[in-house]
Design a protein around this motif. Structure first.
Motif, short mmCIF file in Angstrom:
data_model
loop_
_atom_site.label_atom_id
_atom_site.label_comp_id
_atom_site.label_asym_id
_atom_site.label_seq_id
_atom_site.Cartn_x
_atom_site.Cartn_y
_atom_site.Cartn_z
N PHE A 1 0.99 -1.12 -0.19
CA PHE A 1 0.41 0.01 0.05
C PHE A 1 0.79 1.16 -0.21
O PHE A 1 0.53 1.84 -0.24
N ALA A 2 2.06 1.18 0.63
CA ALA A 2 2.95 1.86 0.65
C ALA A 2 3.66 2.42 -1.03
O ALA A 2 3.77 3.80 -0.88
N THR A 3 3.24 1.47 -1.47
CA THR A 3 3.69 2.01 -2.74
C THR A 3 2.63 2.90 -3.81
O THR A 3 3.18 3.32 -5.03
N LEU A 4 1.31 2.55 -3.59
CA LEU A 4 0.38 3.26 -4.89
C LEU A 4 -0.08 4.62 -4.83
O LEU A 4 -0.15 5.11 -5.50
N PRO A 5 0.59 5.38 -3.51
CA PRO A 5 0.02 6.94 -3.60
C PRO A 5 0.57 7.73 -4.49
O PRO A 5 -0.78 8.70 -5.22
N TYR A 6 1.93 6.84 -5.17
CA TYR A 6 2.27 8.09 -6.17
C TYR A 6 1.35 7.64 -7.50
O TYR A 6 1.47 7.94 -8.32
N MET A 7 1.02 7.09 -7.53
CA MET A 7 0.38 6.15 -8.46
C MET A 7 -1.27 6.66 -9.18
O MET A 7 -2.50 7.01 -9.52
N ILE A 8 -1.24 7.03 -7.56
CA ILE A 8 -3.00 7.82 -7.43
C ILE A 8 -2.78 9.74 -8.02
O ILE A 8 -1.89 10.37 -7.61
N PRO A 9 -3.28 9.55 -9.08
CA PRO A 9 -3.23 11.66 -9.48
C PRO A 9 -3.06 12.45 -8.68
O PRO A 9 -4.05 12.40 -7.18
N SER A 10 -1.84 13.15 -8.35
CA SER A 10 -2.07 14.54 -7.54
C SER A 10 -3.53 14.75 -7.61
O SER A 10 -3.28 15.28 -6.69
N PHE A 11 -4.18 15.47 -8.18
CA PHE A 11 -5.69 16.44 -8.36
C PHE A 11 -6.62 15.66 -7.93
O PHE A 11 -7.50 16.08 -7.10
N ALA A 12 -5.93 13.89 -8.19
CA ALA A 12 -7.78 13.10 -7.23
C ALA A 12 -7.76 13.26 -6.05
O ALA A 12 -8.17 13.34 -5.18
#
Length: 589
Positions: free
Chosen positions: A111-122
Motif C-alpha cells: 500500500f505504501a507504493t500506491l499513492p504515487y500512482m494516484i493523480p495528485s489532482f485526485a
C-alpha cells in the motif's frame, strides 16, 4: 573495380558500425524532441528585437513581486517542506517494513507504493470533498455541511497543498529508503551490539551512512516534483490567492503573455535542475560503504514489543488517509446529489444519467456525455500511443548507449535522454508550444493536434523508458548478439529474434507504467489541451473549476481506478519480489 566496390559498399563495411549510425540518427531525433524546444523557449524571450526587456519586466518591473518573487517564494517553501515531509513519512514506513517485526509488513509495503500512482489532482479533489468551505461559494465539503466551521487555512492555500503533495510523493521516499535499508547487513549491527554500542550509535554509525544517499535522492526527487506540480496549487491554492511558478506560468500563457511565461518556465527549469544537480554532487562526493559480505546479506528485524500495535495503527492511518480515503471520497461524492452532503441522497446521474435540467444545468453523466466519451477514447489512445512510441525509442536509445559506452555519441545520447527529467512538466509543455505552435518552414503548426500530444508525451517520459530499456538490455548476454552477427543476422533480425522476445516482459511492464504516468498527468497536458484533443485530466480540472464537482470527481475516480489497476498489472508483469518484503531474512527475537 575495387575503388567502385568500396564506394558503393554499405557504410558499416567501410568502418562505420550500425550502432554508430543508429546513435547518430537518435541524436538527431533527440535534438529535435528535447533540445530544440528548450532552446526555442530561451530565444523567444529575447527575439524580435526585445532584448532583455521581458526579463527586466519579470525580475525588476512593477509586476515582479506578484508575478515572480512571491510565487517563487511559495514554490520554494512547498518544495522544501514537501521534501522533508516525504522523507519523514516514507522513511518511517520503510523503517517499519524493513527493520521491525510490525504485523502485516507485506500489506504495508504494497500500500505504501500506491499513492504515487494516484493523480495528485485526485487527492486535491478528495481534500475539497471533505474540507471545502464557503470561501469560494458553490458546494461545500462534508465537514462544513455537517456544521463544522472549517478555517480557510485548512480548506485552501499552503497547508492543504503541502499535505496533498506529501501524500502523493512519499511513495518515492519509501521505495528508495526501503531498498537502502534492505542492504544493511545484520552482521554489522550484531557486531556493534556485541561491543556494547547503543541503538542510537548503531543508527548514526551504521544505518545512516547507508541510507543517507537514498534520503538525498528521495528529497531531491520530491522537491523537483513538488515545485513543478500544477494540480494541487491550482485546485487548493488559487482560491486563497496563493500562486506558484507553475500556476503563474499557466496563467501567463492562457492570457496571451507567452514571453513572460517562457521566462517563468526557464526559472522553473533552473530551480528543479539546480536541486537535482546539487543532490547528485553531494552523493558523488560521499564515501562508499561496503554492506554486502560473502556470507550473503540478511536483515535483522528489531522486536517492537508492546509498540507493535500502536506503530501498526499509525501506519494504517497514514495508508488509509493517502490511499483508500481519497478514492472513497471521490466515488462517494460522485454519487451524491450534492457534493459533500451525504444526506442529500445518492444518484448515478453523474455517471450514466441522461440530460436532466434538475442536474448540473442539464448535462448528462460522464458515460453518456459525447464530450467525456470522446475524451476517454482520446486519453486512452494518447496514453497507449505515448507508451508504444516512448518504449520503442527508449529501447533503441538504450541499445545505442550500451554499444557506444566509450564513444562521444553514446555520452551525448545519455545526456539528451536524461534532460527531460530536469524539466518540469508544465515547462516542457510550454517549450513545445514555443517550438511547434507556429509553422516551421513547409511544416504546419502542430498545436491542437494529436501528434503534438504524442511526441511531447514520448519525449517527456524518455528518462524513464531509457532506464527501463537499459534494465531490459542487461538481461540479454552480449554473446547472443555476437553469435547472431557471426551467422550473418543483420541488426533488424537481431532485434526481432533476440532482444524483443527476451525482454518482452520487462518492456511490457515499462510500457504499462508509462501508460499510467501519462494517464494521470495534468502538468504536461494542461497547456497542450484543446477542444480538438480533449484529455480526461484537464477535463476533470475544468469541470471542477466551473463548479461541476460531481462530474470532475467522477472523471478523476475513473482515472484513479484505471491507473491503480494498470500499476498492479505492471508489478505482476515485472514479477519482482521487493527485497524488503522477502520473509527469508533473520528477525530479532
Amino acid at each position: 573495380m575495387t575503388t567502385l566496390a568500396l564506394s558503393t559498399a554499405p557504410v558499416w563495411r567501410r568502418g562505420v558500425s550500425p550502432s554508430l549510425l543508429l546513435g547518430l540518427v537518435l541524436c538527431g531525433v533527440l535534438l529535435v524532441l528535447v533540445a530544440a524546444p528548450l532552446l526555442t523557449v530561451a530565444l523567444a524571450t529575447v527575439g524580435e528585437g526585445r532584448g532583455l526587456g521581458v526579463w527586466h519586466q519579470v525580475f525588476t518591473g512593477r509586476i515582479a513581486q506578484n508575478f515572480l518573487w512571491s510565487p517563487l517564494a511559495n514554490t520554494m517553501v512547498i518544495g522544501v517542506l514537501v521534501a522533508l515531509g516525504t522523507i519523514v513519512v516514507g522513511g518511517f514506513l520503510a523503517w517499519l517494513v524493513v527493520l521491525t517485526d510490525v504485523p502485516f509488513r507485506r500489506t504495508i509495503g504494497v500500500f505504501a507504493t500506491l499513492p504515487y500512482m494516484i493523480p495528485s489532482f485526485a487527492a486535491a479533489f478528495a481534500w475539497g470533498v471533505v474540507f471545502r468551505n464557503e470561501r469560494v461559494g458553490g458546494q461545500v465539503g462534508v465537514l462544513t455541511d455537517l456544521g463544522f466551521a472549517v478555517p480557510d487555512w485548512l480548506a485552501w492555500g499552503m497547508t492543504p497543498t503541502l499535505l496533498v503533495l506529501v501524500a502523493h510523493y512519499y511513495s518515492l521516499a519509501f521505495l528508495l529508503i526501503a531498498a537502502a535499508l534492505a542492504s544493511v547487513n545484520a552482521d554489522l549491527i550484531e557486531a556493534a551490539t556485541m561491543t556494547g554500542a547503543r541503538p542510537s550509535r548503531i543508527l548514526v554509525g551504521i544505518t545512516l551512512p547507508v541510507v543517507i544517499p537514498a534520503i538525498l535522492s528521495a528529497g531531491s526527487l520530491a522537491f523537483a516534483g513538488a515545485v513543478s506540480n500544477f494540480a494541487a496549487p491550482a485546485i487548493l491554492g488559487l482560491p486563497a490567492g496563493m500562486h506558484t511558478l507553475s500556476t503563474r506560468l499557466y496563467g501567463a500563457l492562457s492570457t496571451g503573455q507567452p514571453e513572460r511565461g517562457y521566462v517563468l518556465a526557464i526559472v522553473l527549469i533552473a530551480v528543479a535542475a539546480l536541486v537535482l544537480w546539487a543532490s547528485n554532487r553531494v552523493m558523488a562526493g560521499r564515501r562508499s560503504f561496503a554492506t554486502i559480505s560473502g556470507k550473503g546479506g540478511r536483515n535483522r528485524r528489531f522486536a517492537l514489543g508492546n509498540w507493535r500495535w500502536p506503530w501498526l495503527a499509525l501506519a494504517g492511518l497514514i495508508l488509509a488517509l493517502t490511499t483508500l480515503m481519497p478514492l472513497l471520497a471521490l466515488l462517494t461524492s460522485s454519487l451524491t446529489v450534492r457534493t459533500g452532503d451525504i444526506f442529500s441522497g445518492f444518484t448515478l446521474h453523474f455517471w450514466i444519467g441522461s440530460s436532466d435540467p434538475a442536474y448540473a444545468q442539464g448535462q448528462p453523466g460522464i458515460l453518456r456525455n459525447p464530450e467525456t466519451l470522446n475524451a476517454i477514447g482520446m486519453t486512452l489512445a494518447f496514453a497507449a500511443s505515448v507508451a508504444v512510441v516512448s518504449m520503442v525509442l527508449g529501447l533503441a536509445i538504450a541499445y545505442a548507449i550500451s554499444r557506444l559506452k566509450r564513444h562521444p555519441i553514446g555520452a551525448t545520447l545519455n545526456q539528451l535522454a536524461f534532460l527531460p527529467a530536469l524539466v518540469p512538466g508544465i515547462a516542457f509543455g510550454a517549450a513545445y508550444i514555443a517550438l511547434f505552435g507556429a509553422p516551421i518552414g513547409p511544416f504546419p503548426a502542430l498545436y491542437g493536434t494529436f501528434v503534438l500530444l504524442v511526441i511531447a508525451g514520448a519525449a517527456y517520459t524518455l528518462p524513464f523508458t531509457v532506464q527501463s530499456g537499459r534494465a531490459a538490455m542487461e538481461q540479454v548476454a552480449g554473446e547472443l548478439e555476437d553469435s547472431a552477427r557471426m551467422t550473418g543476422a543483420g541488426f533488424p533480425r537481431r532485434l526481432l529474434a533476440i532482444f524483443l522476445p527476451l525482454t518482452a516482459r520487462s518492456l511490457m511492464a515499462g510500457g504499462v507504467l508509462t501508460f499510467v504516468k501519462i494517464l494521470r498527468d495534468l502538468s504536461l497536458v494542461v497547456l497542450l489541451f484543446t477542444p480538438a484533443t480533449p484529455v480526461l485530466s484537464v477535463l476533470a480540472y475544468r469541470y471542477a473549476s466551473e463548479g461541476f464537482l460531481q462530474f470532475g470527481n467522477a472523471i478523476t475516480a475513473l482515472i484513479t481506478v484505471v491507473a491503480l489497476a494498470s500499476t498492479l498489472l505492471a508489478q505482476r508483469l515485472q514479477g519482482k519480489a521487493e527485497p524488503w518484503l522477502d520473509d527469508n531474512r533473520g528477525e530479532a527475537r
